[in-house]
Write an enzyme that holds these catalytic residues in place. Structure first.
Site, PDB file in Angstrom:
ATOM      1  N   ASP A 226       8.536   6.234   3.641  1.00 16.97           N
ATOM      2  CA  ASP A 226       7.725   6.936   2.710  1.00 16.97           C
ATOM      3  C   ASP A 226       8.677   7.094   1.532  1.00 16.97           C
ATOM      4  O   ASP A 226       9.695   7.073   1.447  1.00 16.97           O
ATOM      5  CB  ASP A 226       7.174   8.374   3.177  1.00 16.97           C
ATOM      6  CG  ASP A 226       6.038   8.796   2.518  1.00 16.97           C
ATOM      7  OD1 ASP A 226       5.708   8.344   1.315  1.00 16.97           O
ATOM      8  OD2 ASP A 226       5.338   9.862   3.088  1.00 16.97           O
TER       9      ASP A 226
HETATM   10  C1  BGC Z   1       2.975  10.058   0.399  1.00 20.62           C
HETATM   11  C2  BGC Z   1       2.565   8.579   1.163  1.00 20.62           C
HETATM   12  C3  BGC Z   1       2.353   7.668  -0.009  1.00 20.62           C
HETATM   13  C4  BGC Z   1       3.517   7.662  -0.900  1.00 20.62           C
HETATM   14  C5  BGC Z   1       3.363   6.635  -2.141  1.00 20.62           C
HETATM   15  C6  BGC Z   1       4.063   9.855  -0.421  1.00 20.62           C
HETATM   16  O1  BGC Z   1       4.444  11.082  -1.062  1.00 20.62           O
HETATM   17  O2  BGC Z   1       3.407  10.730   1.650  1.00 20.62           O
HETATM   18  O3  BGC Z   1       1.355   8.702   1.881  1.00 20.62           O
HETATM   19  O4  BGC Z   1       1.874   6.395   0.297  1.00 20.62           O
HETATM   20  O5  BGC Z   1       3.935   8.885  -1.411  1.00 20.62           O
HETATM   21  O6  BGC Z   1       2.461   7.300  -3.297  1.00 20.62           O
END
Ligand code: BGC
Length: 681
Positions: A226
C-alpha cells in the site's frame, strides 16, 4: 542478454524493479517496460498532473460505477464481472496497466470508515463477487490489485495498528475471500495493507506474504505495498514484498543492494520475486497497448443498469389499499432532502473518481413523472449546523401538498471517508425530526438512503412505510433510483451487512477501534450475522434481506452429497404479478459440530429472473472446500463428517426450506503427544 532473464540483472537493476519510479508508475529497466498503477476500485482515478493517494488532486474523467458497498448489494457475480470489464476498457483507454482493486476486507464493524469500499460482512459473498470483478478486469489485459492484505478493518491508527486475530477467524473470515480470489482469478498483484497482523507489519510478514499467499495458495503475481506501507524495505523484500510504492527516490533501492551485497539479504529472493511478477504481467496481455477511447455514454448506461440492481427495497407497507411503491406516474410528488438534489454517490479518499457526469435524482424522477407536478425542498443542510426551521417548514408544506413524498436521507461526505472511522451509526437528528414531521402530514412517504456505512434505521423504520436503500450507487444512481421508484426496474438487491438495532449490539462493539495500537478480534468467528444468530439478537434488517414488487416461493429442496460438495436444488416460482429477480441463498449448518461454529453460514447463492407465474429449478454446488473449518491442531482445512443442514432462504432470517445431507469427513490424524487424550476425534 535478455533483460527478462532474472539472473542477467544486476542487484541494482533488481532493486530498481522493486520500487516505484514516481507516484503511480514502476521503473523501466532495460527492455522491461514501466507500468502504470492507478486507483480503483469503482472507477479509474488516473492523475496526470499533481498526484496523491488521498483523492484530493484532479484526475481524468472516468465512469464512477457503484462503489463496492452498492455493487455488492446486487449479489450478482455476472453483473460485477461486467463492471470489471468496463473498468478494464477505461483503464486501457487511460493507459493504465493495473487498477488498484478490488478491496475484499471484511466489514467487521459498521464504524470502519472504509466499509464503503468493501463488499460484505461475509467472506463467501465477498470472495465470489470479487473473483468475478478480477476476471472481468483481467480479461481485458489490465491487472487487478487485491487489497488490503490483510485484516485491515479499521481506519483509526491504520499505519501502526496491530490486528490481533486467532488462527480460525483469520483463516475462515479474514483471509478466506483473498484465498478464493487468488486461487480462482489469479490477480496480477496483491496489495499488502498498512497495519500489522499479530504484531508484524503485513509488508514484512513472511508468514502472510510467502508461506500463506505463495506457498499455500500458489500466488505467482506481484505483492505491492500500500502507498507508504513499507517500514523496512529489506525486511519486506525478505518477507515476500516485490514492489514498494510510491517512489522513495532510490533510497530503499540502495538499502536492498547493500543488504544483498553484504549477504544479509538472500539475493535469490530478489530474483525470484521479480521473475514471478514480470511473467504474470505479460501473461495478462502486456502493458502499453492502450485502446483509443471508451464511450462515456455506453458506460453511463451500464452504470445505471448496474446501480438499479443495487437498490435494496427494505420495506414497502400498504397505505390505503396498495403498497407505497412503485410510484404511479402522473401523480404529484414532493422530493425532499438535500441528497435528492445533490446526490451522495461515492466515498471519500483514494478511490474518489472524477465522474464523466452525474445523474441528479430530482431530474431523473421528473423525467419519469409523466408530466405530474414534482416539487422539491432541501429540508435540511448537511454541514452539521443542525435544524434549519425555514428549510424544514418548506419541506413539510411540500410533502403535505403532494400525493406522495420521497425523502432522501443519508450521510454527507464529511461524515464518513477513508482515513477515519465513525464513532456512531446514527443518522443526523435533524433528518429524523424532518422525516417524522413529513410522515405526520404525508402517510405515503418513501425514504431513500445514501450512505457508505451501515446506519441505525430503527427510527426510520418506526415511521416510514417504504424504504429504499441505495447505499452508494455511483454517478448514475439518480437515474437508477428513478427507475426503481417508478417500477421500471423491479428491485432485487439484498443487504450484504446486517442492520443492527443499535451499535451496542454489534460484534466488535467493545473491541473497536482498539487501544494502544492493538485491536483484539475478540468476537472471533462471530462477525456479522454469525454473531447476531449465535447470540439470538434481534436486528432491524438481517443479512440477505431485500424485498421485491413481486413475490417468490421456494419448493422441493433436494440435497445430494458428491465428491466436490453438496448439490442443492430448489424450485423458485414468481408468485406475484410482475417480472422480478430473486436471490436464492443457501446457508449451511453443522449441528453437533466438534468445534465452535456459527449457527449457519452462507455457502452459495443464485440469481434468477422470472416472469409472473414462471418457475425455475435452481441448482448450486456448495463446494466441499467451503464446508471445511480451519483445524488449529492440524494447521489445515478439515471437513468434518456427519449430518449437515442446508437452508434455502430469501434472507438469513427468512428460511424457506430446510434439508439434511450426510457428508463424508476428511481423515484427520493428529500427531500423538504426551497431552493427547486416549480417544481422539
Ligand atoms: C490506499 C489504497 C490505495 C493507495 C493508492 C492508499 O492510501 O489505502 O487503497 O490504492 O493509497 O492511492
Amino acid at each position: 542478454m535478455t533483460t527478462h532473464d532474472p539472473d542477467s540483472l544486476s542487484h541494482a537493476e533488481q532493486a530498481a524493479l522493486g520500487s516505484g519510479a514516481d507516484f503511480w508508475s514502476t521503473k523501466q529497466v532495460g527492455t522491461i517496460p514501466s507500468l502504470t498503477l492507478t486507483d480503483g476500485p469503482h472507477g479509474v482515478r488516473r492523475q496526470v498532473g499533481a498526484d496523491d493517494h488521498l483523492g484530493i488532486a484532479a484526475s481524468e474523467p472516468a465512469t464512477c460505477f457503484p462503489p463496492a458497498v452498492g455493487l455488492g448489494q446486487s449479489w450478482d457475480a455476472e453483473l460485477v464481472g461486467k463492471v470489471g470489464q468496463a473498468l478494464g476498457a477505461e483503464s486501457r483507454a487511460l493507459d493504465v496497466d493495473i487498477l488498484l482493486g478490488p478491496g475484499v476486507n471484511i466489514k467487521r464493524d459498521p464504524r470502519c470508515g472504509r466499509n464503503f469500499e468493501y463488499y460484505s460482512e461475509d467472506p463467501h459473498l465477498t470472495g465470489v463477487l470479487a473473483t468475478s470483478w478480477v476476471s472481468g478486469l483481467q480479461g481485458t489485459g489490465v491487472g487487478a490489485s487485491l487489497k488490503h492484505f490483510a485484516a485491515n478493518n479499521t481506519e483509526h491508527d491504520r499505519m501502526r495498528s496491530s490486528s490481533e486475530v486467532a488462527p480460525r477467524p483469520l483463516r475462515e473470515i479474514y483471509l478466506r475471500a483473498f484465498q478464493r480470489v487468488v486461487q480462482q482469478a489469479q490477480p496480477w498483484t496483491v496489495m499488502c495493507s498498512y497495519n500489522r497482523l499479530n504484531g508484524t507489519y503485513t509488508s514484512q510478514n513472511h508468514w502472510l506474504l510467502t508461506q500463506v499467499l505463495r506457498d499455500e495458495w500458489g500466488f505467482d503475481g506481484v505483492v505491492v505495498s500500500d502507498w507508504g506501507a513499507v517500514q523496512d524495505r529489506v525486511a519486506a523484500v525478505a518477507a515476500g514484498l516485490d514492489l514498494e510504492m510510491p517512489s522513495t527516490g532510490g533510497t530503499t533501492d540502495t538499502q536492498v543492494v547493500e543488504a544483498a551485497e553484504a549477504g544479509t539479504l538472500d539475493s535469490a529472493v530478489l530474483t525470484r520475486r521479480r521473475s514471478d511478477g514480470r511473467a504474470r504481467r505479460e501473461g495478462g496481455g502486456g502493458p502499453g497497448d492502450a485502446d483509443p477511447a471508451f464511450d462515456p455514454e455506453t458506460h453511463h448506461a451500464l452504470a445505471r443498469e448496474v446501480a438499479a440492481h443495487c437498490v435494496v427495497l427494505l420495506k414497502n407497507d400498504v397505505v390505503d389499499t396498495a403498497p407505497v411503491l412503485p410510484l404511479t406516474a402522473g401523480r404529484s410528488l414532493a422530493v425532499i432532502g438535500n441528497f435528492g438534489q445533490t446526490p451522495r454517490y461515492q466515498g471519500g479518499g483514494s478511490s474518489h473518481v472524477n465522474p464523466t457526469r452525474v445523474d441528479v435524482p430530482l431530474d431523473e424522477i421528473r423525467a419519469l413523472a409523466d408530466g405530474a407536478e414534482v416539487t422539491s425542498a432541501a429540508g435540511f443542510t448537511t454541514d452539521g449546523t443542525g435544524t434549519d426551521a425555514a428549510l424544514r417548514d418548506e419541506a413539510i408544506r411540500a410533502a403535505g401538498a403532494a400525493d406522495t413524498a420521497v425523502v432522501f436521507l443519508g450521510l454527507a461526505a464529511h461524515q464518513e471517508s477513508e482515513g477515519f472511522d465513525r464513532d456512531h451509526i446514527e443518522l443526523p437528528a435533524e433528518q429524523i425530526e424532518l422525516l417524522e414531521a413529513v410522515v405526520r402530514v404525508q402517510p405515503r412517504t418513501v425514504v431513500v438512503l445514501s450512505h457508505g456505512g451501515v446506519l441505525c434505521l430503527a427510527p426510520v423504520v418506526a415511521c416510514a412505510p417504504a424504504i429504499l436503500d441505495g447505499a452508494l450507487l455511483g454517478q448514475a444512481g439518480g437515474g437508477a433510483l428513478a427507475d426503481v421508484l417508478y417500477g421500471r426496474v423491479n428491485p432485487s438487491a439484498r443487504l450484504t451487512e446486517t442492520v443492527p438495532v443499535r451499535i451496542h449490539d454489534t460484534p466488535a462493539y467493545l473491541d473497536f477501534p482498539g487501544e494502544h495500537s492493538h485491536v483484539q478480534y475478540g468476537e472471533g468467528l462471530f462477525v456479522g450475522y454469525r454473531w447476531y444468530d449465535a447470540r439470538d439478537i434481534p436486528v432491524t434488517f438481517p443479512f440477505g434481506h431485500g424485498l421485491s414488487y413481486t413475490s417468490f416461493s421456494y419448493d422441493g429442496l433436494e440435497l445430494r452429497s458428491a465428491a466436490d460438495g453438496i448439490t442443492a436444488s430448489v424450485t423458485v416460482t414468481n408468485t406475484g404479478e410482475r417480472a422480478g429477480r430473486e436471490v436464492a441463498q443457501f446457508y449451511v449448518a453443522k449441528p453437533g459440530s466438534s468445534v465452535a461454529r456459527p449457527p449457519q453460514e452462507l455457502k452459495g447463492h443464485a440469481v434468477v429472473t422470472l416472469a409472473p407465474g414462471d418457475s425455475e429449478r435452481v441448482t448450486v454446488l456448495l463446494d466441499r472446500q467451503d464446508l471445511a473449518y480451519w483445524d488449529i491442531r492440524a494447521d489445515r482445512w478439515v471437513v468434518e463428517g456427519g449430518t449437515y443442514e442446508v437452508r434455502a432462504a430469501a434472507s438469513s432470517r427468512d428460511i424457506r426450506a430446510t434439508g439434511t445431507v450426510e457428508v463424508t469427513g476428511d481423515d484427520l490424524v493428529l500427531p500423538l503427544t504426551l497431552d493427547s487424550p486416549s480417544a481422539r476425534r
